[in-house]
Design a protein around this motif. Structure first.
Motif, PDB file in Angstrom:
ATOM      1  N   LYS A 246     -60.757 -82.719 -14.235  1.00  0.00           N
ATOM      2  CA  LYS A 246     -60.471 -83.664 -13.153  1.00  0.00           C
ATOM      3  C   LYS A 246     -59.416 -84.684 -13.588  1.00  0.00           C
ATOM      4  O   LYS A 246     -58.505 -85.042 -12.825  1.00  0.00           O
ATOM      5  N   THR A 247     -59.530 -85.157 -14.823  1.00  0.00           N
ATOM      6  CA  THR A 247     -58.539 -86.097 -15.355  1.00  0.00           C
ATOM      7  C   THR A 247     -57.208 -85.386 -15.575  1.00  0.00           C
ATOM      8  O   THR A 247     -56.137 -85.904 -15.226  1.00  0.00           O
ATOM      9  N   TRP A 248     -57.263 -84.201 -16.148  1.00  0.00           N
ATOM     10  CA  TRP A 248     -56.064 -83.406 -16.445  1.00  0.00           C
ATOM     11  C   TRP A 248     -55.229 -83.176 -15.187  1.00  0.00           C
ATOM     12  O   TRP A 248     -54.005 -83.287 -15.205  1.00  0.00           O
ATOM     13  N   GLU A 249     -55.895 -82.856 -14.107  1.00  0.00           N
ATOM     14  CA  GLU A 249     -55.178 -82.539 -12.866  1.00  0.00           C
ATOM     15  C   GLU A 249     -54.543 -83.774 -12.225  1.00  0.00           C
ATOM     16  O   GLU A 249     -53.693 -83.630 -11.348  1.00  0.00           O
ATOM     17  N   LYS A 250     -54.920 -84.967 -12.659  1.00  0.00           N
ATOM     18  CA  LYS A 250     -54.301 -86.195 -12.158  1.00  0.00           C
ATOM     19  C   LYS A 250     -53.008 -86.520 -12.898  1.00  0.00           C
ATOM     20  O   LYS A 250     -52.226 -87.354 -12.451  1.00  0.00           O
ATOM     21  N   LEU A 251     -52.795 -85.855 -14.042  1.00  0.00           N
ATOM     22  CA  LEU A 251     -51.613 -86.138 -14.850  1.00  0.00           C
ATOM     23  C   LEU A 251     -50.393 -85.403 -14.312  1.00  0.00           C
ATOM     24  O   LEU A 251     -50.507 -84.334 -13.714  1.00  0.00           O
ATOM     25  N   THR A 252     -49.225 -85.977 -14.546  1.00  0.00           N
ATOM     26  CA  THR A 252     -47.985 -85.276 -14.207  1.00  0.00           C
ATOM     27  C   THR A 252     -47.771 -84.151 -15.222  1.00  0.00           C
ATOM     28  O   THR A 252     -48.351 -84.184 -16.319  1.00  0.00           O
ATOM     29  N   PRO A 253     -46.956 -83.145 -14.904  1.00  0.00           N
ATOM     30  CA  PRO A 253     -46.669 -82.088 -15.886  1.00  0.00           C
ATOM     31  C   PRO A 253     -46.153 -82.641 -17.212  1.00  0.00           C
ATOM     32  O   PRO A 253     -46.522 -82.141 -18.280  1.00  0.00           O
ATOM     33  N   GLU A 254     -45.323 -83.680 -17.149  1.00  0.00           N
ATOM     34  CA  GLU A 254     -44.805 -84.269 -18.388  1.00  0.00           C
ATOM     35  C   GLU A 254     -45.931 -84.915 -19.190  1.00  0.00           C
ATOM     36  O   GLU A 254     -46.015 -84.767 -20.424  1.00  0.00           O
ATOM     37  N   GLN A 255     -46.830 -85.604 -18.512  1.00  0.00           N
ATOM     38  CA  GLN A 255     -47.967 -86.220 -19.197  1.00  0.00           C
ATOM     39  C   GLN A 255     -48.890 -85.154 -19.787  1.00  0.00           C
ATOM     40  O   GLN A 255     -49.422 -85.321 -20.889  1.00  0.00           O
ATOM     41  N   GLN A 256     -49.078 -84.065 -19.068  1.00  0.00           N
ATOM     42  CA  GLN A 256     -49.904 -82.981 -19.589  1.00  0.00           C
ATOM     43  C   GLN A 256     -49.328 -82.419 -20.886  1.00  0.00           C
ATOM     44  O   GLN A 256     -50.062 -82.150 -21.840  1.00  0.00           O
ATOM     45  N   ASP A 257     -48.017 -82.252 -20.932  1.00  0.00           N
ATOM     46  CA  ASP A 257     -47.369 -81.754 -22.149  1.00  0.00           C
ATOM     47  C   ASP A 257     -47.580 -82.722 -23.312  1.00  0.00           C
ATOM     48  O   ASP A 257     -47.854 -82.305 -24.443  1.00  0.00           O
ATOM     49  N   ILE A 258     -47.453 -83.999 -23.025  1.00  0.00           N
ATOM     50  CA  ILE A 258     -47.628 -85.016 -24.067  1.00  0.00           C
ATOM     51  C   ILE A 258     -49.061 -85.008 -24.579  1.00  0.00           C
ATOM     52  O   ILE A 258     -49.316 -85.042 -25.792  1.00  0.00           O
ATOM     53  N   VAL A 259     -50.008 -84.956 -23.661  1.00  0.00           N
ATOM     54  CA  VAL A 259     -51.422 -84.964 -24.036  1.00  0.00           C
ATOM     55  C   VAL A 259     -51.779 -83.718 -24.848  1.00  0.00           C
ATOM     56  O   VAL A 259     -52.481 -83.803 -25.865  1.00  0.00           O
ATOM     57  N   MET A 260     -51.294 -82.550 -24.431  1.00  0.00           N
ATOM     58  CA  MET A 260     -51.598 -81.317 -25.142  1.00  0.00           C
ATOM     59  C   MET A 260     -50.992 -81.331 -26.547  1.00  0.00           C
ATOM     60  O   MET A 260     -51.657 -80.943 -27.528  1.00  0.00           O
ATOM     61  N   THR A 261     -49.753 -81.785 -26.664  1.00  0.00           N
ATOM     62  CA  THR A 261     -49.110 -81.861 -27.979  1.00  0.00           C
ATOM     63  C   THR A 261     -49.839 -82.840 -28.889  1.00  0.00           C
ATOM     64  O   THR A 261     -50.072 -82.564 -30.076  1.00  0.00           O
ATOM     65  N   ALA A 262     -50.223 -83.982 -28.329  1.00  0.00           N
ATOM     66  CA  ALA A 262     -50.962 -84.973 -29.107  1.00  0.00           C
ATOM     67  C   ALA A 262     -52.306 -84.421 -29.568  1.00  0.00           C
ATOM     68  O   ALA A 262     -52.762 -84.698 -30.687  1.00  0.00           O
ATOM     69  N   GLY A 263     -52.941 -83.625 -28.707  1.00  0.00           N
ATOM     70  CA  GLY A 263     -54.211 -83.016 -29.079  1.00  0.00           C
ATOM     71  C   GLY A 263     -54.070 -82.056 -30.241  1.00  0.00           C
ATOM     72  O   GLY A 263     -54.875 -82.051 -31.177  1.00  0.00           O
ATOM     73  N   ARG A 264     -53.037 -81.223 -30.195  1.00  0.00           N
ATOM     74  CA  ARG A 264     -52.809 -80.267 -31.279  1.00  0.00           C
ATOM     75  C   ARG A 264     -52.434 -80.981 -32.566  1.00  0.00           C
ATOM     76  O   ARG A 264     -52.867 -80.585 -33.663  1.00  0.00           O
ATOM     77  N   ASN A 265     -51.623 -82.022 -32.463  1.00  0.00           N
ATOM     78  CA  ASN A 265     -51.264 -82.787 -33.653  1.00  0.00           C
ATOM     79  C   ASN A 265     -52.485 -83.452 -34.279  1.00  0.00           C
ATOM     80  O   ASN A 265     -52.620 -83.508 -35.511  1.00  0.00           O
TER      81      ASN A 265
END
Length: 330
Positions: A246-265
């Protein structure tokens, strides 16, 4: 200076910058995160690093606050709260997720991973993708796979060298039928209970012991009341930094990329810190008088798990390919 202390300093600095950015960023949205561990634990430091990177890379549009020490509730409840979007993100063992997400149960099968490096390769590849799809279908988006080491038995009664040594012992397990079956397959008495209740329960004799990795055994002081730690290494269960769909779907595509990269890091950082913390924990428990014993032959334990696999695949035939993917990996 160790990697652990260096990273703590680096993370503290990054968080300070992120906090300054938050204060000057109009309309910033703060995400709430759940964590069961104390603040200096590898998971906790990695989650703070995740939060700092998200704040930095989004220019303060997104910020994240992690609530440590399980203050937002017990793990099963928190998992449900993330699914509902009440909590935005969290770091969970895949074990308790099995009640709601069948795919996550696969990694809870005893001895399914051959080693920690084997787990990394599989979770960062095809196995992680398959499990992640199952999680998304239930409202949770995996951002990074954390290391929780190998879980072994500890108790206040005796060393465990064979499955027969488990017979009759009252062992705390996480809330998952697979773990109950695992202990019962060795004629032990499995007792699901909240992690925070384990110390007092061992001390008072409600249970004889539990099973967990060295840092968890050490950081909770369970070694004070359960002096026998037997390296069965029966479970290598990865953990997940996750976000509510639900939170993920509120993010913009750019924010999703940032969040995913930060998670992997953050996962890469956590794995480095974990190795250091695990070695330090083993030193603490041995210095504290714990009797640690390696298992010369794990085959009898593996053989005892046959009914667990048979029952699991009978109930989840659609997961046979995933089980075989992991078990047969070279």
């Amino acid at each position: 200076m160790t990697i652990f202390s260096k990273t703590t300093l680096m993370t503290s600095g990054a968080l300070l910058c992120a906090t300054i950015g938050m204060a000057t960023s109009a309309g910033a949205e703060e995400l709430r995160g759940w964590n069961i561990h104390v603040e200096d634990y590898p998971v906790s430091i990695a989650m703070e690093s995740f939060a700092a990177e998200v704040a930095d890379k989004t220019g303060g549009e997104l910020t994240a606050k992690t609530f440590h020490n399980g203050v937002l509730g017990d793990q099963p409840d928190a998992i449900e709260q993330v699914r509902l979007g009440v909590i935005d993100f969290g770091e969970f063992s895949l074990g308790p997720m099995g009640q709601a997400i069948p795919e996550t149960n696969v990694v809870s099968l005893p001895f399914i991973f051959k080693s920690i490096p084997d787990m990394y390769a599989l979770m960062d590849g095809a196995a992680g993708e398959a499990i992640g799809e199952g999680m998304k279908a239930k409202g949770i988006v995996p951002l990074g796979w954390y290391d929780a080491g190998a879980r072994s038995f500890y108790n206040s009664v005796q060393p465990i060298n064979t499955p027969a040594d488990v017979a009759g012992l009252k062992i705390r397990v996480m809330s998952n039928d697979l773990f109950v079956q695992m202990v019962e397959s060795m004629d032990g008495n499995a007792t699901p209970m909240a992690f925070g209740e384990v110390y007092q329960s061992i001390k008072t004799g409600v249970v004889d012991g539990a099973e967990n990795n060295p840092p968890s055994y050490e950081s909770t002081n369970h070694y004070e009341v359960a002096k026998y730690y037997s390296l069965t290494e029966h479970l290598i269960i990865p953990e997940c930094l996750c976000m509510s769909l639900k939170t993920w779907e509120k993010l913009t595509p750019e924010q999703q990329d940032i969040v995913m990269t930060a998670g992997r890091n953050s996962a890469n950082l956590q794995r480095e810190l974990w190795a250091e913390r695990e070695a330090a924990s083993m030193q603490v428990i041995t210095a504290g008088g714990t009797e640690v014993n390696a298992i010369a032959d794990k085959q009898p334990f593996q053989d005892a798990m046959a009914p667990v696999y048979e029952s699991f695949l009978a109930d989840n035939p659609d997961l046979t390919d995933l089980v075989n993917l992991i078990r047969n990996a070279e």
